[in-house]
Design a protein around this motif. Structure first.
Motif, short mmCIF file in Angstrom:
data_model
loop_
_atom_site.label_atom_id
_atom_site.label_comp_id
_atom_site.label_asym_id
_atom_site.label_seq_id
_atom_site.Cartn_x
_atom_site.Cartn_y
_atom_site.Cartn_z
N UNK A 305 42.16 50.99 58.20
CA UNK A 305 41.25 50.64 56.93
C UNK A 305 42.02 51.53 55.78
N UNK A 306 42.75 52.64 55.24
CA UNK A 306 43.89 53.09 54.42
C UNK A 306 44.45 51.51 54.03
N UNK A 307 45.03 50.79 54.83
CA UNK A 307 45.61 49.50 53.48
C UNK A 307 44.62 48.52 53.41
N UNK A 308 43.54 48.68 53.90
CA UNK A 308 42.31 47.95 53.00
C UNK A 308 42.34 48.65 51.99
N UNK A 309 41.71 49.82 51.73
CA UNK A 309 41.81 50.41 50.76
C UNK A 309 42.83 49.86 49.82
N UNK A 310 43.90 49.71 49.73
CA UNK A 310 44.80 49.60 48.76
C UNK A 310 44.95 48.87 48.13
N UNK A 311 44.36 47.77 49.24
CA UNK A 311 43.87 46.12 48.67
C UNK A 311 43.16 45.82 47.96
N UNK A 312 41.75 46.91 48.19
CA UNK A 312 41.03 46.45 47.68
C UNK A 312 41.03 47.25 45.92
N UNK A 313 41.93 48.48 45.89
CA UNK A 313 41.74 49.20 44.60
C UNK A 313 42.73 47.91 43.25
N UNK A 314 44.20 47.33 44.09
CA UNK A 314 44.09 46.37 43.29
C UNK A 314 43.82 44.66 43.12
N UNK A 315 42.89 44.23 43.94
CA UNK A 315 42.06 43.49 43.22
C UNK A 315 40.51 43.80 42.50
N UNK A 316 39.97 44.87 42.82
CA UNK A 316 39.20 44.96 42.26
C UNK A 316 40.04 45.46 40.20
N UNK A 317 40.66 45.40 40.17
CA UNK A 317 41.69 46.80 38.94
C UNK A 317 41.14 45.34 38.46
N UNK A 318 42.51 44.98 39.27
CA UNK A 318 42.44 42.78 38.66
C UNK A 318 41.52 42.12 38.01
N UNK A 319 39.92 42.20 39.03
CA UNK A 319 38.91 41.69 38.47
C UNK A 319 38.22 42.69 37.72
N UNK A 320 38.01 43.48 37.11
CA UNK A 320 37.86 44.54 36.03
C UNK A 320 38.55 44.25 34.94
#
Length: 328
Positions: A305-320
């Motif tokens: 879950x921790x690894x996925x959260x890091x991935x989410x943070x990067x993806x959401x930053x890029x999308x926004x």
């Protein structure tokens, strides 16, 4: 007195459901994803205090602000009132109902009889559309029953409850102004405002920075928890089922972007929507892993879950960042 010339909003999230019901009375009918997007609702917070039994993971902006943003972006007049007097609080909303005005209320759902599971949450919203000598008639989310009712006594307790996110018997109304709104312009303004706020959080536990922080904090949480089963099972349920529309509000924002793209035919919106399809799936994966943690108490699922959260943070930053460049 029961108002019958209105259409209750059918929604999954309490604030959009309550505010959507008030909008219906004004003849404004928009989808729940559109209301969430116009409310600049997407956010993230990881909140942990010594007084809390376990950390809170939230996926939207703070209470009240969603409706404020909707009203501003649609050029509507929002009137919000609070009072510490329970009697005055009731007399004020009773007068509005008698005048045929549906009223939005903020309260603690713990006291509402129609909830199947009672818990304190003072950031809940309902729309009041009528009353009799001992009963209040409300509109709540689809999962809570839509048109529901509670005793006037319990309604008073719910409105006056104290605690995190509580207000003093808060109630609000919406009215049209002398200026109409342009939906396309409102969408662009809302997207850019939401993206800017998300990308520039005031503290490190909000926005994409908060997701990165959460990726490490959940490991500490797991190691220090006195009740892993309850902590992570409850959190998973809150992320998926507690009025978020699933995937910690990301499903709602994904659908808002899709609906907006259908209006604009914008490559930026199309691309961001595709990214949020992936992001939403990743959030659901995190909640699924939290369920596995609660069932097995196995650290491997927390690490995943921790690894996925890091991935989410990067993806959401890029999308926004991409959405920040949108124009009409």
């Amino acid at each position: 007195m029961i108002i019958d010339n209105f259409k209750p909003f059918e929604g999954q999230h309490c604030e959009t459901t309550a505010t959507g019901t008030l909008l219906h009375q004004l003849g404004i009918e928009l989808t729940e994803p559109m209301l969430f997007g116009l409310g600049e609702g997407l956010g993230f917070i990881f909140w942990n205090m010594k007084t809390m039994s376990f950390p809170f993971i939230g996926g939207r902006i703070k209470p009240d602000v969603l409706t404020e943003n909707i009203a501003r972006n649609l050029n509507l007049r929002l009137t919000v009132n609070e009072t510490s007097s329970q009697q005055k609080a009731w007399n004020n909303v009773k007068t509005l109902i008698d005048q045929g005005q549906v009223v939005g209320l903020k309260l603690d759902c713990y006291h509402l009889e129609y909830f199947s599971r009672h818990f304190h949450f003072a950031g809940h919203y309902v729309a009041l559309y009528g009353y009799d000598h001992d009963t209040a008639f409300l509109v709540d989310t689809k999962q809570q029953g839509g048109k529901v009712k509670t005793s006037l006594k319990n309604l008073a307790l719910a409105r006056a409850e104290k605690g995190p996110m509580a207000s003093k018997n808060l109630y609000y109304t919406l009215h049209k102004s002398d200026k109409d709104f342009d939906l396309k312009q409102a969408i662009v303004t809302a997207i850019k405002n939401n993206a800017n706020d998300y990308l520039h959080p005031p503290i490190a536990n909000i926005g994409y920075k908060g997701i990165m922080k959460a990726s490490s904090e959940i490991i500490t949480w797991f190691r220090q928890s006195n009740d892993i089963e309850n902590d992570f099972k409850t959190t998973a349920s809150l992320m998926e089922k507690a009025g978020t529309g699933g995937a910690l509000f990301r499903n709602l924002y994904r659908d808002f972007l899709l609906e907006s793209h259908e209006l604009f035919k914008s490559d930026i919106l199309k691309s961001a929507c595709i990214e949020f399809v992936d992001i939403a799936n990743l959030w659901t994966s995190v909640s699924d892993l939290f369920v596995k943690v609660s069932q097995t108490k196995d650290f491997i699922y927390i690490q995943e879950a921790s690894d996925i959260l890091k991935e989410i943070a990067s993806k959401e930053k890029r999308a926004m960042e991409k959405l920040l460049t949108i124009t009409v």
